[in-house]
Write a protein that holds these residues in place. Structure first.
Motif, PDB file in Angstrom:
ATOM      1  N   LEU A 171     -12.047 -62.916 -38.019  1.00  0.00           N
ATOM      2  CA  LEU A 171     -13.363 -62.941 -38.658  1.00  0.00           C
ATOM      3  C   LEU A 171     -13.542 -61.706 -39.539  1.00  0.00           C
ATOM      4  CD1 LEU A 171     -15.552 -63.925 -35.554  1.00  0.00           C
ATOM      5  CD2 LEU A 171     -15.127 -65.349 -37.566  1.00  0.00           C
ATOM      6  N   PRO A 172     -14.365 -61.805 -40.573  1.00  0.00           N
ATOM      7  CA  PRO A 172     -14.689 -60.607 -41.367  1.00  0.00           C
ATOM      8  C   PRO A 172     -15.279 -59.539 -40.432  1.00  0.00           C
ATOM      9  CG  PRO A 172     -15.513 -62.586 -42.440  1.00  0.00           C
ATOM     10  CD  PRO A 172     -15.006 -63.003 -41.094  1.00  0.00           C
ATOM     11  N   GLU A 173     -15.102 -58.277 -40.806  1.00  0.00           N
ATOM     12  CA  GLU A 173     -15.439 -57.164 -39.915  1.00  0.00           C
ATOM     13  C   GLU A 173     -16.862 -57.229 -39.350  1.00  0.00           C
ATOM     14  OE1 GLU A 173     -15.731 -52.301 -39.962  1.00  0.00           O
ATOM     15  OE2 GLU A 173     -14.640 -53.302 -41.564  1.00  0.00           O
ATOM     16  N   LYS A 174     -17.866 -57.373 -40.194  1.00  0.00           N
ATOM     17  CA  LYS A 174     -19.263 -57.375 -39.741  1.00  0.00           C
ATOM     18  C   LYS A 174     -19.532 -58.588 -38.846  1.00  0.00           C
ATOM     19  CE  LYS A 174     -22.166 -54.811 -40.842  1.00  0.00           C
ATOM     20  NZ  LYS A 174     -22.540 -53.546 -40.215  1.00  0.00           N
ATOM     21  N   CYS A 175     -18.996 -59.712 -39.236  1.00  0.00           N
ATOM     22  CA  CYS A 175     -19.163 -60.945 -38.465  1.00  0.00           C
ATOM     23  C   CYS A 175     -18.532 -60.777 -37.079  1.00  0.00           C
ATOM     24  CB  CYS A 175     -18.523 -62.099 -39.233  1.00  0.00           C
ATOM     25  SG  CYS A 175     -18.851 -63.719 -38.549  1.00  0.00           S
ATOM     26  N   ARG A 176     -17.333 -60.240 -37.033  1.00  0.00           N
ATOM     27  CA  ARG A 176     -16.621 -60.000 -35.769  1.00  0.00           C
ATOM     28  C   ARG A 176     -17.422 -59.042 -34.882  1.00  0.00           C
ATOM     29  NH1 ARG A 176     -11.923 -58.464 -37.700  1.00  0.00           N
ATOM     30  NH2 ARG A 176     -12.483 -56.279 -37.771  1.00  0.00           N
TER      31      ARG A 176
ATOM     32  N   ARG B 269     -19.163 -71.250 -36.431  1.00  0.00           N
ATOM     33  CA  ARG B 269     -18.638 -72.296 -37.315  1.00  0.00           C
ATOM     34  C   ARG B 269     -17.130 -72.112 -37.513  1.00  0.00           C
ATOM     35  NH1 ARG B 269     -21.441 -71.427 -41.981  1.00  0.00           N
ATOM     36  NH2 ARG B 269     -23.277 -72.302 -40.968  1.00  0.00           N
ATOM     37  N   TYR B 270     -16.729 -70.868 -37.747  1.00  0.00           N
ATOM     38  CA  TYR B 270     -15.310 -70.575 -37.940  1.00  0.00           C
ATOM     39  C   TYR B 270     -14.523 -70.869 -36.656  1.00  0.00           C
ATOM     40  CZ  TYR B 270     -11.034 -68.082 -39.114  1.00  0.00           C
ATOM     41  OH  TYR B 270      -9.736 -67.768 -39.346  1.00  0.00           O
ATOM     42  N   LEU B 271     -15.088 -70.474 -35.520  1.00  0.00           N
ATOM     43  CA  LEU B 271     -14.423 -70.748 -34.243  1.00  0.00           C
ATOM     44  C   LEU B 271     -14.284 -72.246 -34.008  1.00  0.00           C
ATOM     45  CD1 LEU B 271     -16.087 -68.005 -32.049  1.00  0.00           C
ATOM     46  CD2 LEU B 271     -13.640 -68.258 -32.439  1.00  0.00           C
TER      47      LEU B 271
ATOM     48  N   THR C  40     -14.027 -74.698 -36.162  1.00  0.00           N
ATOM     49  CA  THR C  40     -12.988 -75.311 -36.992  1.00  0.00           C
ATOM     50  C   THR C  40     -11.597 -74.807 -36.619  1.00  0.00           C
ATOM     51  OG1 THR C  40     -13.297 -73.650 -38.729  1.00  0.00           O
ATOM     52  CG2 THR C  40     -14.522 -75.702 -38.942  1.00  0.00           C
ATOM     53  N   SER C  41     -11.506 -73.580 -36.158  1.00  0.00           N
ATOM     54  CA  SER C  41     -10.201 -72.994 -35.833  1.00  0.00           C
ATOM     55  C   SER C  41      -9.699 -73.354 -34.446  1.00  0.00           C
ATOM     56  CB  SER C  41     -10.262 -71.470 -35.946  1.00  0.00           C
ATOM     57  OG  SER C  41     -10.626 -71.098 -37.248  1.00  0.00           O
ATOM     58  N   LEU C  42     -10.602 -73.709 -33.562  1.00  0.00           N
ATOM     59  CA  LEU C  42     -10.218 -73.921 -32.167  1.00  0.00           C
ATOM     60  C   LEU C  42     -10.291 -75.371 -31.720  1.00  0.00           C
ATOM     61  CD1 LEU C  42     -11.955 -70.877 -30.464  1.00  0.00           C
ATOM     62  CD2 LEU C  42      -9.524 -71.193 -30.858  1.00  0.00           C
ATOM     63  N   THR C  43     -10.241 -76.302 -32.640  1.00  0.00           N
ATOM     64  CA  THR C  43     -10.357 -77.709 -32.257  1.00  0.00           C
ATOM     65  C   THR C  43      -9.336 -78.080 -31.194  1.00  0.00           C
ATOM     66  OG1 THR C  43     -11.243 -78.283 -34.405  1.00  0.00           O
ATOM     67  CG2 THR C  43     -10.340 -80.074 -33.103  1.00  0.00           C
ATOM     68  N   THR C  44      -8.086 -77.687 -31.364  1.00  0.00           N
ATOM     69  CA  THR C  44      -7.048 -78.006 -30.388  1.00  0.00           C
ATOM     70  C   THR C  44      -7.333 -77.337 -29.059  1.00  0.00           C
ATOM     71  OG1 THR C  44      -5.447 -78.204 -32.157  1.00  0.00           O
ATOM     72  CG2 THR C  44      -4.560 -77.936 -29.950  1.00  0.00           C
TER      73      THR C  44
END
Length: 191
Positions: free
Chosen positions: A130-135, A171-173, A175-179
């Protein structure tokens, strides 16, 4: 256990013989546990009821060609599990389900140590991208359990920015963690 298998086998035979009462008996015997199993993941009453209704409609419609090579209970649970997977894969489920599963993934004791470490490693890997601030906002929220207001004060940003950053991270998690989420669903449904 053996008696239950024989009773279920007789019910399947009666179902194949066009006895609607057999479907009714199977429904009454299994619907609640199937519903609970699906609801533990989906957290959506209507979706779970629809899944179970569809399962029993298919059971009736396919009664003449039905080939159950495992127990009836295992067959029904596998059918529910498949439909839950399908709904997750196609995005037919609400976003809160992902959030709930991510929280459960981050709760120690949900899995055995090896599975837990592997799942947490996958989540951490995605979080680190994730981007720094978001993380930073995500970690303060999920790892340190700070409120939006506390995070805003600590980082000297608005609470709206905190909310936006958490939404972006989730949202990023998703899409990235579907499996990974599907693997978690598998585990949670069978345990």
């Amino acid at each position: 256990m053996h008696d239950e298998y024989l009773v279920d086998k007789q019910l399947i035979d009666r179902l194949k013989g066009d006895e609607a009462i057999a479907l009714s008996i199977i429904y009454k015997k299994y619907w609640q546990s199937l519903y609970i199993s699906a609801h533990n993941i989906l957290k959506d009453q209507q979706a779970c009821e629809d899944i179970i209704q569809e399962l029993f409609i298919k059971l009736w419609n396919n009664r003449h060609t039905l080939e159950i090579t495992v127990s009836l209970k295992a067959y029904l649970y596998a059918s529910i599990r498949y439909e839950v997977y399908r709904q997750v894969r196609t995005g037919a489920v609400r976003g809160e389900i992902y959030d709930n599963l991510l929280e459960r993934l981050e709760t120690p004791g949900t899995y055995n140590d090896i599975e837990y470490k592997e799942l947490i490693g996958q989540v951490s890997s995605v979080v680190n991208k994730l981007p720094e601030k978001c993380r930073e906002v995500y970690k303060l929220s999920r790892e340190e359990h700070l409120s939006h207001k506390q995070i805003a004060e600590q980082l000297n940003i608005s609470t709206k920015t905190v909310e936006n950053q958490i939404t972006k991270a989730l949202r990023y998690l998703r899409t990235s963690l579907t499996t990974t989420v599907i693997a978690a669903i598998t585990y949670l449904l069978v345990n």
